[in-house]
Structures are given as structure tokens and as C-alpha cells.
Design a protein around this motif. Structure first.
Motif, PDB file in Angstrom:
ATOM      1  N   LEU A   1      17.587  -2.208 -35.312  1.00  0.00           N
ATOM      2  CA  LEU A   1      16.321  -2.914 -35.422  1.00  0.00           C
ATOM      3  C   LEU A   1      16.432  -4.273 -34.743  1.00  0.00           C
ATOM      4  O   LEU A   1      17.366  -5.040 -35.030  1.00  0.00           O
ATOM      5  CB  LEU A   1      15.976  -3.094 -36.909  1.00  0.00           C
ATOM      6  CG  LEU A   1      14.757  -3.937 -37.259  1.00  0.00           C
ATOM      7  CD1 LEU A   1      13.490  -3.308 -36.690  1.00  0.00           C
ATOM      8  CD2 LEU A   1      14.641  -4.095 -38.774  1.00  0.00           C
ATOM      9  N   ASP A   2      15.506  -4.563 -33.820  1.00  0.00           N
ATOM     10  CA  ASP A   2      15.463  -5.872 -33.170  1.00  0.00           C
ATOM     11  C   ASP A   2      14.797  -6.873 -34.118  1.00  0.00           C
ATOM     12  O   ASP A   2      13.672  -6.643 -34.577  1.00  0.00           O
ATOM     13  CB  ASP A   2      14.680  -5.793 -31.858  1.00  0.00           C
ATOM     14  CG  ASP A   2      15.398  -4.976 -30.801  1.00  0.00           C
ATOM     15  OD1 ASP A   2      16.645  -5.012 -30.773  1.00  0.00           O
ATOM     16  OD2 ASP A   2      14.719  -4.293 -30.010  1.00  0.00           O
ATOM     17  N   VAL A   3      15.482  -7.968 -34.369  1.00  0.00           N
ATOM     18  CA  VAL A   3      15.014  -8.943 -35.370  1.00  0.00           C
ATOM     19  C   VAL A   3      14.863 -10.316 -34.708  1.00  0.00           C
ATOM     20  O   VAL A   3      15.813 -10.832 -34.102  1.00  0.00           O
ATOM     21  CB  VAL A   3      16.008  -9.040 -36.548  1.00  0.00           C
ATOM     22  CG1 VAL A   3      15.512 -10.055 -37.577  1.00  0.00           C
ATOM     23  CG2 VAL A   3      16.219  -7.677 -37.179  1.00  0.00           C
ATOM     24  N   PRO A   4      13.690 -10.953 -34.794  1.00  0.00           N
ATOM     25  CA  PRO A   4      13.523 -12.302 -34.235  1.00  0.00           C
ATOM     26  C   PRO A   4      14.248 -13.336 -35.093  1.00  0.00           C
ATOM     27  O   PRO A   4      14.315 -13.200 -36.322  1.00  0.00           O
ATOM     28  CB  PRO A   4      12.001 -12.505 -34.277  1.00  0.00           C
ATOM     29  CG  PRO A   4      11.540 -11.649 -35.417  1.00  0.00           C
ATOM     30  CD  PRO A   4      12.452 -10.462 -35.444  1.00  0.00           C
TER      31      PRO A   4
ATOM     32  N   ARG B   1       1.517  -9.896 -34.135  1.00  0.00           N
ATOM     33  CA  ARG B   1       1.697  -9.070 -35.322  1.00  0.00           C
ATOM     34  C   ARG B   1       1.442  -9.857 -36.602  1.00  0.00           C
ATOM     35  O   ARG B   1       1.849 -11.002 -36.735  1.00  0.00           O
ATOM     36  CB  ARG B   1       3.112  -8.487 -35.341  1.00  0.00           C
ATOM     37  CG  ARG B   1       3.419  -7.567 -34.157  1.00  0.00           C
ATOM     38  CD  ARG B   1       2.556  -6.317 -34.168  1.00  0.00           C
ATOM     39  NE  ARG B   1       2.669  -5.622 -35.439  1.00  0.00           N
ATOM     40  CZ  ARG B   1       3.721  -4.865 -35.786  1.00  0.00           C
ATOM     41  NH1 ARG B   1       4.716  -4.696 -34.920  1.00  0.00           N
ATOM     42  NH2 ARG B   1       3.760  -4.282 -36.952  1.00  0.00           N
ATOM     43  N   ASP B   2       0.791  -9.189 -37.561  1.00  0.00           N
ATOM     44  CA  ASP B   2       0.545  -9.763 -38.884  1.00  0.00           C
ATOM     45  C   ASP B   2       1.314  -9.052 -39.980  1.00  0.00           C
ATOM     46  O   ASP B   2       1.259  -9.455 -41.142  1.00  0.00           O
ATOM     47  CB  ASP B   2      -0.956  -9.707 -39.215  1.00  0.00           C
ATOM     48  CG  ASP B   2      -1.776 -10.683 -38.398  1.00  0.00           C
ATOM     49  OD1 ASP B   2      -1.241 -11.752 -38.033  1.00  0.00           O
ATOM     50  OD2 ASP B   2      -2.950 -10.373 -38.103  1.00  0.00           O
TER      51      ASP B   2
ATOM     52  N   HIS C   1       5.710 -16.313 -32.975  1.00  0.00           N
ATOM     53  CA  HIS C   1       4.844 -16.303 -31.793  1.00  0.00           C
ATOM     54  C   HIS C   1       5.625 -15.654 -30.655  1.00  0.00           C
ATOM     55  O   HIS C   1       6.558 -16.254 -30.107  1.00  0.00           O
ATOM     56  CB  HIS C   1       4.428 -17.730 -31.421  1.00  0.00           C
ATOM     57  CG  HIS C   1       3.684 -18.426 -32.531  1.00  0.00           C
ATOM     58  ND1 HIS C   1       2.431 -18.053 -32.936  1.00  0.00           N
ATOM     59  CD2 HIS C   1       4.039 -19.470 -33.317  1.00  0.00           C
ATOM     60  CE1 HIS C   1       2.031 -18.835 -33.919  1.00  0.00           C
ATOM     61  NE2 HIS C   1       2.984 -19.698 -34.176  1.00  0.00           N
ATOM     62  N   ILE C   2       5.257 -14.413 -30.327  1.00  0.00           N
ATOM     63  CA  ILE C   2       6.015 -13.610 -29.367  1.00  0.00           C
ATOM     64  C   ILE C   2       5.103 -13.212 -28.222  1.00  0.00           C
ATOM     65  O   ILE C   2       3.998 -12.707 -28.439  1.00  0.00           O
ATOM     66  CB  ILE C   2       6.611 -12.369 -30.064  1.00  0.00           C
ATOM     67  CG1 ILE C   2       7.541 -12.814 -31.205  1.00  0.00           C
ATOM     68  CG2 ILE C   2       7.356 -11.489 -29.071  1.00  0.00           C
ATOM     69  CD1 ILE C   2       7.989 -11.678 -32.112  1.00  0.00           C
ATOM     70  N   THR C   3       5.538 -13.457 -27.017  1.00  0.00           N
ATOM     71  CA  THR C   3       4.725 -13.171 -25.835  1.00  0.00           C
ATOM     72  C   THR C   3       4.698 -11.668 -25.574  1.00  0.00           C
ATOM     73  O   THR C   3       5.518 -10.914 -26.108  1.00  0.00           O
ATOM     74  CB  THR C   3       5.288 -13.876 -24.595  1.00  0.00           C
ATOM     75  OG1 THR C   3       6.520 -13.227 -24.213  1.00  0.00           O
ATOM     76  CG2 THR C   3       5.547 -15.363 -24.857  1.00  0.00           C
TER      77      THR C   3
ATOM     78  N   TRP D   1       2.042 -20.644 -27.566  1.00  0.00           N
ATOM     79  CA  TRP D   1       1.208 -19.479 -27.889  1.00  0.00           C
ATOM     80  C   TRP D   1      -0.276 -19.802 -27.736  1.00  0.00           C
ATOM     81  O   TRP D   1      -1.017 -19.069 -27.080  1.00  0.00           O
ATOM     82  CB  TRP D   1       1.513 -18.998 -29.305  1.00  0.00           C
ATOM     83  CG  TRP D   1       0.528 -17.992 -29.825  1.00  0.00           C
ATOM     84  CD1 TRP D   1      -0.591 -18.245 -30.559  1.00  0.00           C
ATOM     85  CD2 TRP D   1       0.551 -16.576 -29.617  1.00  0.00           C
ATOM     86  NE1 TRP D   1      -1.261 -17.078 -30.834  1.00  0.00           N
ATOM     87  CE2 TRP D   1      -0.589 -16.035 -30.266  1.00  0.00           C
ATOM     88  CE3 TRP D   1       1.415 -15.713 -28.957  1.00  0.00           C
ATOM     89  CZ2 TRP D   1      -0.879 -14.676 -30.281  1.00  0.00           C
ATOM     90  CZ3 TRP D   1       1.132 -14.349 -28.959  1.00  0.00           C
ATOM     91  CH2 TRP D   1      -0.001 -13.849 -29.613  1.00  0.00           C
ATOM     92  N   GLU D   2      -0.708 -20.889 -28.339  1.00  0.00           N
ATOM     93  CA  GLU D   2      -2.131 -21.239 -28.302  1.00  0.00           C
ATOM     94  C   GLU D   2      -2.586 -21.551 -26.882  1.00  0.00           C
ATOM     95  O   GLU D   2      -3.715 -21.242 -26.499  1.00  0.00           O
ATOM     96  CB  GLU D   2      -2.409 -22.425 -29.229  1.00  0.00           C
ATOM     97  CG  GLU D   2      -2.260 -22.103 -30.706  1.00  0.00           C
ATOM     98  CD  GLU D   2      -3.221 -21.015 -31.178  1.00  0.00           C
ATOM     99  OE1 GLU D   2      -4.300 -20.851 -30.565  1.00  0.00           O
ATOM    100  OE2 GLU D   2      -2.896 -20.319 -32.149  1.00  0.00           O
TER     101      GLU D   2
END
Length: 473
Positions: free
Chosen positions: A336-339, A397-398, A406-408, A419-420
């Protein structure tokens, strides 16, 4: 249990409903409330007949009849595939045992919850699409919208039958609640977030039927594996109907991309907004949005609930019986890729039993890529360099381990300011939505179509594109 559907009954069915008078009366009592819901929350456009398919059998061949039907006169019913007396549980701690015809007491609450969540999605999409008929790009598309809507209503009936037939008073109360919740309601919203989003234009409708209905395909596929046989047989037939909904999405986006590509070639520019086409960048932003909110429907990447459902035999994996493992998963693992808070990614090994949502999501992602290949081939055939891409699974993602980061679209973890500053580049802006809606002018003339979408290659059930699919007042 037969393959043919009894249309002489007040509620069409192939479950011998007349043999259980108490159940029949309960469902006939629910029926008027369903019709009230349809009148209030169903399609806003009035018609005098739509060329719809109606299930007449649950067999493999010739199961549907096509004819013009006034939508509120559609015969919604209860259809289960044939009972297999030799069917055995394929996974979990009960593997090898006969499937259940009744609900085991220890699994009653969990099975009811699974059925309610699935049932809640069905009327939600009808509510989301209520106004789309007012801006249909062609009679062909209008017909497809109504077909999707009446079948989502039919799928609601499928879940309501199970609630009434197997879950007593609590099941009847849950069946009532399915009509009280409404998509986007501030007080009584639908259970899952994606089903509270607005579907305000036809590009969104095509994306919804491609991405979100495809999630439905995979969720139904896991329930089709259930040891609770009535649920399995119900979902197996629902999958047959669901295939058309995804066809609408796949070919709908095909046709938008085709038309945009034609306009780019004709005018030698990618800036086709002024020529009545949808720019490729806007299509990509719609992909980003609908794909990411659909990923949220799979839940967290690891889930003890999903593990418990699997072990109990309530909900399997996609195409469980084709898997070449022990169908217990106690010894298997996945990566599993985890930030990470420092902006990097790490990999964690997790037990496969806990990562069933991740397993299903990966099946879904692989399937979604097929659409991207189709749409990119259209661009390549027109010698256009632009290529569509699915964003990183962590984008926008929520739900799950990526929520709060905040992932591009490329998978880079960035700060909130970055992000914004780029949000309008990655997700549909208010200007994008307003532009697309400005194109949504109805075309109700036979054989005609809106300027922003190409006509289909084939009509429905062998009919030509210029067939009168819908009779309008």
C-alpha cells in the motif's frame, strides 16, 4: 423460481410473490409511495412514450422486450436469476458449505446494512439526473437517460424486496427510509458522498455513467459472490441491466471526444469553445473530478469491516471463484502506498484480508483505463497530440489514507497553497461548468444532434439514429 417474469401481477416478479400474501401486501403498500417518489423526484421532462427495454426473462438470451412506454407506466418488478441448488459458498470461514436461503441471525445486521447502502445509491442517481431531460442533445440520448433512470428505479425495487422479504419490521422501515433520503438534501442526504453531487450537464452524466456506475458494477460484483443466495441472484441480474448504463457513459464520452477532435482538425486549433465544442482540457478536468469522487466510494484502503464481511461470506472479491488462492487470505499480503507528512511516499505491507477495498479498487482502476485508451485512440486517429490520463489515486480524496493530503494528478504531495493555486487547472471551475451548461440546449428533432457531441455509430435495438426514440407532447 423461473426465468420468465409474471406480468399479470400488480408487481411483476419471478419470485412467486403471490404465494406469500403477507409479503405481497407489504410490497403493494410500498408501491404507491415509490410512485409518489418517482412523480416528485424522477425525470422532470414529460413524454408520451419512450423506447424502453423491459425485462421479460432472466435467462441469458432474449431477456428484454423493447417498446414505447410512458415512463411512469413502466412495470417495475422483482427479478432474481435462477436458483442453483448445488451452489456452495466460495470463500471465508464457511467455504464449501451450501449457500444460505435465509439470513443467519449472527449476520443479520451486517447484511441489512450492505443491502441498505446499495439500495440507497439507486434512487439517488435518478434524483441527481432529474433535470437532464430538459437539455438532451438528441432523442437517442434522451431515451438512454430514461432507460438508465427506470432501471435504477428497478434496482431500488430489487433491494426493497430483500429488505421486506428477509428483514422483518426493521427491513420495512429501512425500505421506507430509502424514499425519504434525497440526493443533496441538507437534512436527509444520501449515504454516500458521490450520490449527493449535482449532475447538471450531459458531460457530467456521461462521466457519472462511466465512472460512478462502474463503481456500482464492482460493488454488485462483490455482492453477487455472497453466501446469502437471494442477494447473489438479485445482484447477478442487476449486473445485466447495469452494463447498458456503462455503455451510455463509455460511448457518450467517446462521442464528446470525437466531436471535439473534429472541431480541432476543422479549425486547426485546440481552442474550440468558440466553435461550440468542449475543449480537451475541460474534458480532462471532468475526468479528474468524477474519477476521484468515485474512488471514494470504495472506502478506506484497509477495512476491518470488509475483512469481517469476507470471512463471514457476506461479500466476496470481484470474480472470486477465478482467483487462484486459498479464498481465506489470512497468509497473503499487498503493498500500500502511504503519503507521509514530509511530502514523500512510503510503502506498507498489509494483510490482504484487510486490504479488500484496495483489491477491488485496483480492479476498478484497471477497468477505467480501458476508456482512456478508447478516448486517446480517437485523438491519435485525428493526429492530435493531447492525451487523457487518470489522476493519481490520491488526488482529490475525502476518504481513506489520502484524505487530508493535497496530492496532484501526477501524485506529488504539495502544500495547501500550491493546491489552491492549481485547483482550476485540475478540477472543473465555475467558469468551466458555466461554459458546458451554456452548450446544453435541447435538440428534440429526429435525426438531429447538438453541436458539441457526435452522433452514435449505432442506434438502440437495431433502430437507426433518426428513429423516434421519444414521443414528446
Amino acid at each position: 423460481m423461473g426465468t420468465k417474469v409474471d406480468y399479470d401481477s400488480k408487481i411483476p416478479n419471478n419470485v412467486d410473490l403471490s404465494s406469500d400474501r403477507r409479503l405481497q401486501r407489504a410490497l403493494e403498500g410500498w408501491q404507491p409511495r415509490f410512485m409518489d417518489w418517482w412523480a416528485e423526484m424522477g425525470p422532470a421532462l414529460e413524454t408520451q412514450g419512450v423506447y424502453l427495454r423491459t425485462a421479460v426473462s432472466v435467462g441469458r438470451d432474449g431477456w428484454a422486450h423493447f417498446d414505447h412506454v410512458i415512463p411512469h407506466e413502466y412495470r417495475w418488478g422483482i427479478f432474481l436469476t435462477e436458483h442453483d441448488a448445488d451452489r456452495r459458498i466460495a470463500f471465508g470461514q464457511h467455504a464449501g458449505e451450501p449457500v444460505w436461503q435465509q439470513v443467519p441471525g449472527e449476520y443479520r445486521a451486517d447484511l441489512q446494512r450492505l443491502i441498505v447502502i446499495q439500495g440507497d445509491t439507486e434512487p439517488a442517481s435518478v434524483e441527481q439526473q432529474k433535470l437532464l431531460g430538459l437539455t438532451a442533445p438528441s432523442l437517442y440520448d434522451l431515451r438512454n437517460l430514461f432507460q438508465v433512470n427506470v432501471e435504477e428505479g428497478r434496482h431500488l425495487w430489487a433491494m426493497v424486496y430483500l429488505l421486506h422479504a428477509y428483514f422483518g419490521k426493521e427491513g420495512r422501515e429501512e425500505a421506507e427510509a430509502l424514499l425519504y433520503r434525497n440526493s443533496g438534501s441538507p437534512d436527509q442526504p444520501r449515504i454516500l458522498g458521490a450520490f449527493n453531487e449535482e449532475t447538471a450537464d450531459w458531460l457530467a452524466f456521461y462521466m457519472f455513467t462511466y465512472f460512478t456506475d462502474r463503481d456500482g458494477k464492482y460493488q454488485l460484483g462483490t455482492l453477487k459472490e455472497s453466501a446469502f443466495d437471494p442477494l447473489s441472484r438479485t445482484c447477478e441480474f442487476m449486473l445485466k441491466e447495469e452494463a447498458h448504463h456503462m455503455f451510455v457513459g463509455t460511448t457518450g464520452v467517446d462521442r464528446v471526444v470525437q466531436r471535439s477532435a473534429e472541431l480541432i482538425r476543422e479549425h486547426d486549433t485546440t481552442d474550440i469553445a468558440g466553435f461550440g465544442g468542449i475543449p480537451l482540457e475541460i474534458i480532462q478536468r471532468y475526468i479528474n473530478f468524477h474519477y476521484s469522487v468515485s474512488l471514494d466510494l470504495f472506502g478506506g484502503e484497509t477495512s476491518t469491516n470488509a475483512a469481517n464481511y469476507y470471512t463471514a461470506g457476506l461479500k466476496g472479491r470481484w470474480q472470486e471463484e477465478r482467483r487462484k488462492d486459498d479464498h481465506q487470505l489470512t497468509e497473503d499480503s499487498m503493498l500500500l502506498d502511504v503519503p507521509q507528512p514530509d511530502g514523500t511516499w512510503s510503502q506498507e505491507e498489509v494483510q490482504s484480508l484487510l486490504a479488500l477495498n484496495l483489491d477491488l479498487r485496483e480492479e476498478y482502476i484497471s477497468d477505467c483505463q480501458n476508456g482512456l485508451k478508447r478516448w486517446n485512440k480517437i485523438l491519435a486517429d485525428h493526429d492530435i497530440d493531447f492525451r487523457f490520463a487518470l489522476p493519481h489515486p490520491g488526488f482529490n480524496r475525502d476518504v481513506g489514507i489520502n484524505a487530508g493530503y493535497h496530492i496532484t494528478p501526477e501524485g506529488t504531495i504539495v502544500d495547501e497553497g500550491t493546491w489552491e493555486a492549481n485547483r482550476k487547472k485540475w478540477l472543473p471551475s465555475s467558469e468551466d461548468l458555466a461554459f458546458v451548461r451554456s452548450l446544453m440546449q435541447p435538440v428534440y428533432e429526429r435525426g438531429k444532434i447538438a453541436s458539441w457531441v457526435a452522433p452514435p455509430r449505432h442506434g438502440i435495438n437495431g433502430k437507426p439514429f433518426d428513429y423516434e426514440y421519444v414521443y414528446l407532447p
